[in-house]
Design an enzyme around this catalytic site. Structure first.
Site, short mmCIF file in Angstrom:
data_model
loop_
_atom_site.label_atom_id
_atom_site.label_comp_id
_atom_site.label_asym_id
_atom_site.label_seq_id
_atom_site.Cartn_x
_atom_site.Cartn_y
_atom_site.Cartn_z
N ARG A 125 25.12 0.93 104.61
CA ARG A 125 26.21 0.27 103.90
C ARG A 125 26.59 1.06 102.66
O ARG A 125 25.73 1.46 101.87
CB ARG A 125 25.81 -1.16 103.49
CG ARG A 125 26.96 -1.88 102.78
CD ARG A 125 26.63 -3.31 102.41
NE ARG A 125 27.79 -3.96 101.81
CZ ARG A 125 27.80 -5.18 101.30
NH1 ARG A 125 26.70 -5.90 101.32
NH2 ARG A 125 28.90 -5.69 100.77
N ARG A 136 30.78 -5.21 107.64
CA ARG A 136 29.62 -4.53 107.06
C ARG A 136 28.44 -4.59 108.01
O ARG A 136 28.28 -5.56 108.76
CB ARG A 136 29.24 -5.16 105.72
CG ARG A 136 28.92 -6.63 105.78
CD ARG A 136 29.11 -7.31 104.45
NE ARG A 136 30.50 -7.24 104.01
CZ ARG A 136 30.94 -7.71 102.84
NH1 ARG A 136 30.11 -8.28 102.02
NH2 ARG A 136 32.20 -7.61 102.52
N ASP A 139 24.53 -7.29 104.88
CA ASP A 139 24.82 -7.87 103.57
C ASP A 139 23.60 -8.69 103.19
O ASP A 139 23.23 -9.62 103.90
CB ASP A 139 26.07 -8.74 103.65
CG ASP A 139 26.51 -9.26 102.28
OD1 ASP A 139 26.08 -8.68 101.27
OD2 ASP A 139 27.28 -10.23 102.24
N ASP A 141 21.95 -10.92 100.13
CA ASP A 141 22.25 -11.61 98.88
C ASP A 141 21.03 -12.36 98.37
O ASP A 141 20.34 -13.02 99.13
CB ASP A 141 23.39 -12.62 99.08
CG ASP A 141 24.72 -11.96 99.36
OD1 ASP A 141 25.03 -10.94 98.70
OD2 ASP A 141 25.47 -12.45 100.23
#
Length: 206
Positions: A125, A136, A139, A141
């Site tokens: 990424r 993407r 991801d 988080d």
């Protein structure tokens, strides 16, 4: 915004974090005694819509495990397929939330976030080259770090869009149905306030 070197594991001193759950780990001291370490309950969100999304999620968790001691995977939600937010003309995302118990003597929240960014980069990424809300490969988080509330420019917890994203709240509710977020809002209440639809493992949100 650029933060610390994503490849660096930061070993900070104890922070004033109130863990959501009272997990403890026993550790032997240099003098031969045993001390209790209060573990911090942490929630991560994972998403992918490029290549083989489900395999990407599994690979990200395996890479996180390889970063060493101090974290334990406690719970893992099912993988949900979620309608893209913002840019609709792209594949649906595979989304998941996991619960970790982390040792705050080893993992400061900034260090954990830096590690998540490092794993994203290892998996290909490039945040600087992608369109906001676009496709993407992975991801990662940091949704919650105990009861910590912080906004430093590099680190924001709770995640700034946690209360507005069904693809975060649905799997979070699955593994922590009675969780109350910092600020006093229950996960069930936050999810009930969103205009969304859940059908099996598929999530739509207006």
């Amino acid at each position: 915004r650029r933060g610390p070197d994503p490849g660096q594991r930061l070993r900070h001193a104890r922070r004033r974090v109130l863990p959501h759950l009272a997990d403890r780990e026993h550790r032997q001291t240099q003098g031969g005694g045993v001390t209790d370490i209060q573990l911090v309950t942490t929630y991560l969100g994972l998403g992918s819509n490029l290549g083989k999304p489900e395999e990407n999620l599994n690979e990200a968790l395996a890479r996180l495990e390889n970063y060493g001691a101090g974290s334990q995977l406690r719970k893992q939600a099912a993988i949900y397929w979620t309608e893209p937010q913002g840019l609709k003309d792209q594949r649906w995302f595979a989304s998941q939330v996991v619960e970790l118990a982390v040792d705050p003597e080893i993992w400061a929240p900034e260090g954990l976030l830096s590690t998540l960014l490092a794993i994203e980069a290892q998996m290909g990424r490039d945040r600087s080259a992608e369109a906001p809300g676009g496709p993407r490969v992975i991801d990662l988080d940091l949704l919650l770090f105990g009861d910590l509330t912080a906004d430093t420019g590099f680190l924001t917890v709770p995640h700034p869009r946690l209360l507005t994203r069904a693809f975060m709240l649905v799997p979070l509710r699955e593994i922590a149905p009675d969780l109350v977020l910092p600020g006093g809002v229950a996960v069930k209440t936050a999810l009930g306030a969103l205009n969304h639809r859940l059908d099996g493992d598929r999530i739509w949100q207006d």
